[in-house]
Design an enzyme around this catalytic site. Sequence first.
Site, PDB file in Angstrom:
ATOM      1  CG  ASN A 159       7.612  -3.973   3.097  1.00  0.00           C
ATOM      2  OD1 ASN A 159       7.377  -3.063   3.892  1.00  0.00           O
ATOM      3  ND2 ASN A 159       7.767  -3.746   1.812  1.00  0.00           N
ATOM      4  N   GLY A 160      10.683  -4.402   2.633  1.00  0.00           N
ATOM      5  CA  GLY A 160      11.717  -3.394   2.865  1.00  0.00           C
ATOM      6  C   GLY A 160      12.946  -3.609   2.025  1.00  0.00           C
ATOM      7  CG  ASP A 161      15.682  -1.469   2.304  1.00  0.00           C
ATOM      8  OD1 ASP A 161      14.928  -0.489   2.098  1.00  0.00           O
ATOM      9  OD2 ASP A 161      16.424  -1.551   3.290  1.00  0.00           O
ATOM     10  CB  CYS A 201       1.179   4.608   9.067  1.00  0.00           C
ATOM     11  SG  CYS A 201       1.320   6.285   8.442  1.00  0.00           S
ATOM     12  CE  LYS A 230       3.469  -2.500   4.483  1.00  0.00           C
ATOM     13  NZ  LYS A 230       3.804  -1.141   4.921  1.00  0.00           N
ATOM     14  N   PRO A 270       0.870  -1.180   0.000  1.00  0.00           N
ATOM     15  CG  PRO A 270      -0.076  -1.144   2.144  1.00  0.00           C
ATOM     16  CD  PRO A 270       0.900  -1.892   1.295  1.00  0.00           C
ATOM     17  CD  GLN A 279      -2.264  -0.361   5.179  1.00  0.00           C
ATOM     18  OE1 GLN A 279      -2.157   0.797   4.791  1.00  0.00           O
ATOM     19  NE2 GLN A 279      -1.231  -1.094   5.563  1.00  0.00           N
TER      20      GLN A 279
HETATM   21  C1  FMN Z   1       4.988   7.195  -0.534  1.00  0.00           C
HETATM   22  C2  FMN Z   1       4.783   6.064   0.433  1.00  0.00           C
HETATM   23  C3  FMN Z   1       3.512   5.790   0.887  1.00  0.00           C
HETATM   24  C4  FMN Z   1       3.293   4.737   1.780  1.00  0.00           C
HETATM   25  N1  FMN Z   1       2.022   4.454   2.176  1.00  0.00           N
HETATM   26  C5  FMN Z   1       1.777   3.390   2.979  1.00  0.00           C
HETATM   27  C6  FMN Z   1       0.454   3.039   3.339  1.00  0.00           C
HETATM   28  O1  FMN Z   1      -0.536   3.674   2.961  1.00  0.00           O
HETATM   29  N2  FMN Z   1       0.305   1.953   4.153  1.00  0.00           N
HETATM   30  C7  FMN Z   1       1.371   1.197   4.587  1.00  0.00           C
HETATM   31  O2  FMN Z   1       1.184   0.228   5.312  1.00  0.00           O
HETATM   32  N3  FMN Z   1       2.620   1.523   4.248  1.00  0.00           N
HETATM   33  C8  FMN Z   1       2.847   2.579   3.450  1.00  0.00           C
HETATM   34  N4  FMN Z   1       4.126   2.872   3.069  1.00  0.00           N
HETATM   35  C9  FMN Z   1       5.217   1.954   3.451  1.00  0.00           C
HETATM   36  C10 FMN Z   1       5.428   0.898   2.345  1.00  0.00           C
HETATM   37  O3  FMN Z   1       4.259   0.161   2.123  1.00  0.00           O
HETATM   38  C11 FMN Z   1       6.575  -0.065   2.672  1.00  0.00           C
HETATM   39  O4  FMN Z   1       6.282  -0.738   3.852  1.00  0.00           O
HETATM   40  C12 FMN Z   1       7.908   0.675   2.843  1.00  0.00           C
HETATM   41  O5  FMN Z   1       8.081   1.633   1.834  1.00  0.00           O
HETATM   42  C13 FMN Z   1       9.082  -0.315   2.812  1.00  0.00           C
HETATM   43  O6  FMN Z   1       9.095  -1.069   1.629  1.00  0.00           O
HETATM   44  P1  FMN Z   1      10.032  -0.670   0.358  1.00  0.00           P
HETATM   45  O7  FMN Z   1      11.433  -0.595   0.830  1.00  0.00           O
HETATM   46  O8  FMN Z   1       9.778  -1.770  -0.634  1.00  0.00           O
HETATM   47  O9  FMN Z   1       9.555   0.670  -0.119  1.00  0.00           O
HETATM   48  C14 FMN Z   1       4.378   3.948   2.223  1.00  0.00           C
HETATM   49  C15 FMN Z   1       5.663   4.241   1.771  1.00  0.00           C
HETATM   50  C16 FMN Z   1       5.881   5.295   0.897  1.00  0.00           C
HETATM   51  C17 FMN Z   1       7.276   5.575   0.420  1.00  0.00           C
END
Ligand code: FMN
Length: 330
Positions: A210-212, A110, A149, A26, A80
Site C-alpha cells: 500500500n502507498g502511492d 493510524c 494494517k 479503509p 477495521q
Molecule cells: C482521508 C484518509 C482517511 C484514512 N483513513 C484510514 C483508516 O480509517 N484506516 C486505515 O488503516 N488507514 C486510513 N488511511 C490510510 C490509507 O488507508 C492508506 O494506507 C494511505 O492513504 C496510503 O495509501 P494511498 O497512497 O493509496 O493513499 C486514511 C487515509 C486518508 C487520506
Amino acid sequence: MEILTPIYLPGNGISRSLNCPIIQSPLAGVSDQVFRSFVRRWSPNALLFTEMVNAKSLELGHGEQKVTELSEENGPIGVQLFDHRPDSMVEAALKAESAGAFLIDINMGCPVKKIAKKGGGSALLKEPELAQKIVKKVSQAVSIPVTVKIRLGWCEATSDPISFSLGLQDAGAQLITVHGRTRRQGFSGKSDWLAISKIKRSMDIPVIANGDIKNSQDAIKCLQMTKADGVMIGRASMGAPWLLGQIYEEIKYQKPFKTPDAKMKINLCIEHLKLLLLKKGDHGLLIARKHMNWTCRDFEGASVLRQKLVRANSQYEAIKIMEEELLKFN
Ligand SMILES: Cc1cc2nc3c(=O)[nH]c(=O)nc-3n(C[C@H](O)[C@H](O)[C@H](O)COP(=O)(O)O)c2cc1C
C-alpha cells in the site's frame, strides 16, 4: 496475468477467498457505505473496508451504524477496528462478525494524534507484545480471518517491520497490509516499496502493498517490485470509485479502460448526493461536497463547476447546478 491470483485466508473455522487482489483502503470520512456501493459498481468482487471503527465505543454500544449497515453490503467487507485494549477489541470483533463482517482488520497504522496518544493505531507499532496479544486474542475469539494494517514503524530509527510482522504472523494474523511509510513520515516522502518487498520475502502469510498507487502502471510496478499478493488503493480512489475496477481490468485484459467522461462524472455526483441525502438527511450535502469536489475534475469547465458547487447553499441548488451543466451535453 499471474499477478492477479486470488488470495486464500483459512480463518479460524470460516475461510475466505479474495478473488480480486486489488483492495480498497479503509478511508475515515470517505469509505462509508454509499461510497463503497459506487466502488462495487466497477469492482463487485473486491474486498472493501469500513472506515476505522473505535472498538471501545462499539463494545459500549456506540457508533454501531458502521457495522449494522453491513447487511446492505453486496460483497466482501472487512471491518477495521482500532484500540489498544485486547478485551475491547475482542468484544468489538465479535459484534462485527455477527453483523456480517467478511474479515476483521486491526488498525496499527493510524497516525492521528488523538488515537495514537491513547495507545491505538500506529502507537501499537511501538508495542509489539501488546500488538501480538491483541491479534492473538481477537483471532482466537472469532471464526473469520483476522488481518492487520501496519506502517513500516513509528519512526525510521526504531523501525523493524520484519520482526514486527513476523510477530503478528505468529500471533495469528492471516494477512498484513503494509503502508510503506513510518508514522513519523505521515504522508510525506514516498511509500517504500523496497521495504515492503523485504517484509514479503520474510512472511508466510499474504502481504498487501500500500502507498502511492494511482493507476494500473503503478500497481503493476508495485506488484513486480514487492512480489506482494495484492495492492491496496487509498487516496487515488477518492472521487474515482471506478479506479479499483479500472486497475483490475487493465491488468487482467491488458487494454485501457475508459475513465468516465464529464457527463458520467456529473451524473455520478448527482446520484451520490441523492443517496447521501436519503441516508444522512441534510448533513448529506456536507459529505457529498468533498466527493463532488474530487470527482468533478479533468474535464472542460470542471473548475468553474466545482466553484459553483462549493457555494451551493442547499441540496436543491447543488442538483440544479449539476443538471444545468448536463444540458451542455445534450
Ligand atoms: C482521508 C484518509 C482517511 C484514512 N483513513 C484510514 C483508516 O480509517 N484506516 C486505515 O488503516 N488507514 C486510513 N488511511 C490510510 C490509507 O488507508 C492508506 O494506507 C494511505 O492513504 C496510503 O495509501 P494511498 O497512497 O493509496 O493513499 C486514511 C487515509 C486518508 C487520506
